[in-house]
Write a protein that holds these residues in place. Structure first.
Motif, mmCIF file in Angstrom:
data_model
loop_
_atom_site.group_PDB
_atom_site.id
_atom_site.type_symbol
_atom_site.label_atom_id
_atom_site.label_comp_id
_atom_site.label_asym_id
_atom_site.label_seq_id
_atom_site.Cartn_x
_atom_site.Cartn_y
_atom_site.Cartn_z
ATOM 1 N N ARG A 108 0.832 -1.209 0.000
ATOM 2 C CA ARG A 108 0.000 0.000 0.000
ATOM 3 C C ARG A 108 0.865 1.257 0.000
ATOM 4 O O ARG A 108 0.540 2.243 -0.666
ATOM 5 N N THR A 109 1.977 1.219 0.721
ATOM 6 C CA THR A 109 2.901 2.360 0.736
ATOM 7 C C THR A 109 3.478 2.580 -0.658
ATOM 8 O O THR A 109 3.556 3.717 -1.141
ATOM 9 N N GLU A 110 3.856 1.499 -1.314
ATOM 10 C CA GLU A 110 4.401 1.596 -2.674
ATOM 11 C C GLU A 110 3.339 2.113 -3.651
ATOM 12 O O GLU A 110 3.634 2.939 -4.521
ATOM 13 N N LEU A 111 2.119 1.654 -3.495
ATOM 14 C CA LEU A 111 1.034 2.136 -4.345
ATOM 15 C C LEU A 111 0.827 3.633 -4.145
ATOM 16 O O LEU A 111 0.647 4.379 -5.118
ATOM 17 N N GLU A 112 0.877 4.102 -2.912
ATOM 18 C CA GLU A 112 0.758 5.546 -2.641
ATOM 19 C C GLU A 112 1.872 6.321 -3.343
ATOM 20 O O GLU A 112 1.628 7.384 -3.918
ATOM 21 N N ARG A 113 3.097 5.785 -3.296
ATOM 22 C CA ARG A 113 4.219 6.445 -3.976
ATOM 23 C C ARG A 113 3.980 6.514 -5.482
ATOM 24 O O ARG A 113 4.198 7.544 -6.113
ATOM 25 N N ASP A 114 3.512 5.385 -6.043
ATOM 26 C CA ASP A 114 3.237 5.343 -7.483
ATOM 27 C C ASP A 114 2.151 6.344 -7.869
ATOM 28 O O ASP A 114 2.266 7.044 -8.883
ATOM 29 N N PRO A 121 1.876 14.901 -6.104
ATOM 30 C CA PRO A 121 1.579 14.802 -4.674
ATOM 31 C C PRO A 121 0.420 15.694 -4.226
ATOM 32 O O PRO A 121 -0.361 15.311 -3.363
ATOM 33 N N GLN A 122 0.264 16.881 -4.844
ATOM 34 C CA GLN A 122 -0.815 17.779 -4.421
ATOM 35 C C GLN A 122 -2.181 17.215 -4.805
ATOM 36 O O GLN A 122 -3.125 17.270 -4.009
ATOM 37 N N ARG A 123 -2.303 16.693 -6.022
ATOM 38 C CA ARG A 123 -3.593 16.124 -6.455
ATOM 39 C C ARG A 123 -3.947 14.904 -5.615
ATOM 40 O O ARG A 123 -5.105 14.722 -5.239
ATOM 41 N N LEU A 124 -2.950 14.061 -5.324
ATOM 42 C CA LEU A 124 -3.229 12.888 -4.499
ATOM 43 C C LEU A 124 -3.636 13.310 -3.093
ATOM 44 O O LEU A 124 -4.599 12.764 -2.538
ATOM 45 N N ARG A 128 -7.153 12.447 -1.287
ATOM 46 C CA ARG A 128 -7.200 11.795 0.034
ATOM 47 C C ARG A 128 -8.010 12.633 1.024
ATOM 48 O O ARG A 128 -8.823 12.104 1.770
ATOM 49 N N THR A 129 -7.781 13.930 1.018
ATOM 50 C CA THR A 129 -8.519 14.814 1.922
ATOM 51 C C THR A 129 -10.020 14.736 1.643
ATOM 52 O O THR A 129 -10.821 14.626 2.573
ATOM 53 N N ALA A 130 -10.385 14.766 0.378
ATOM 54 C CA ALA A 130 -11.804 14.682 0.018
ATOM 55 C C ALA A 130 -12.401 13.344 0.482
ATOM 56 O O ALA A 130 -13.494 13.308 1.050
ATOM 57 N N LEU A 131 -11.680 12.264 0.265
ATOM 58 C CA LEU A 131 -12.184 10.954 0.689
ATOM 59 C C LEU A 131 -12.287 10.856 2.212
ATOM 60 O O LEU A 131 -13.259 10.301 2.743
#
Length: 153
Positions: A108-114, A121-124, A128-131
């Motif tokens: 999951r950490t690797e998926l977050e990095r990908d 990083p800002q869009r992700l 995440r904040t919206a979710l």
């Protein structure tokens, strides 16, 4: 794509879970299913009885026992006598179970990095904040914080 927010969020979660499962499969844990995660969440920091596990999962004791028996057979969990009362049987993760948890966490950490690389990083972070806000708005955040997410009915 014309999906409601809840369906879209579920499908994103399923796609992420498939990525994590592929890593688990490659590491020799292909016998795990998504549904096993509901049991695992209660064993990461504790060793409940079958009755306690059933209550936490919102299922019958028979259903909880069946799930644990399956995980016992696969080598992910084990039952043991409570040190304070030998009549009480508890369930815990085995080393194999703990290994699967760590592999899934790393995946999951690797998926977050990908995702951060692909989306930025800002869009992700905004997604995440919206979710997180949606989860809180819909009343699910507390269950996640307590590791008490129940399987869908």
């Amino acid at each position: 794509m014309e999906l409601d927010t809840g369906s879209l969020a579920i499908f994103v979660g399923f796609a992420a879970a498939d990525r994590v499962q592929a890593v688990l499969d490659a590491a020799g844990h292909g016998d795990l299913r998504f549904s096993h995660g509901y049991v695992f969440q209660h064993l990461i920091e504790g060793a409940p009885t079958i009755g306690e596990l059933a209550e936490s999962l919102g299922v019958t004791q028979q259903a909880a026992s069946k799930a644990v028996t399956e995980l016992d057979g696969l080598g992910y969990t084990e039952r043991f006598s409570d040190p304070l009362d030998a009549r009480v049987r508890r369930v815990r993760l085995t080393d194999r179970g703990s290994e699967a948890v760590e592999i899934a966490r790393r995946a999951r950490t690797e998926l977050e990095r990908d995702l951060a690389e692909r989306l930025g990083p800002q869009r992700l972070a905004a997604a995440r904040t919206a979710l997180e806000e949606l989860l809180d708005e819909l009343g699910g955040a507390d269950a996640v914080r307590r590791r008490n997410v129940r399987p869908p009915r």
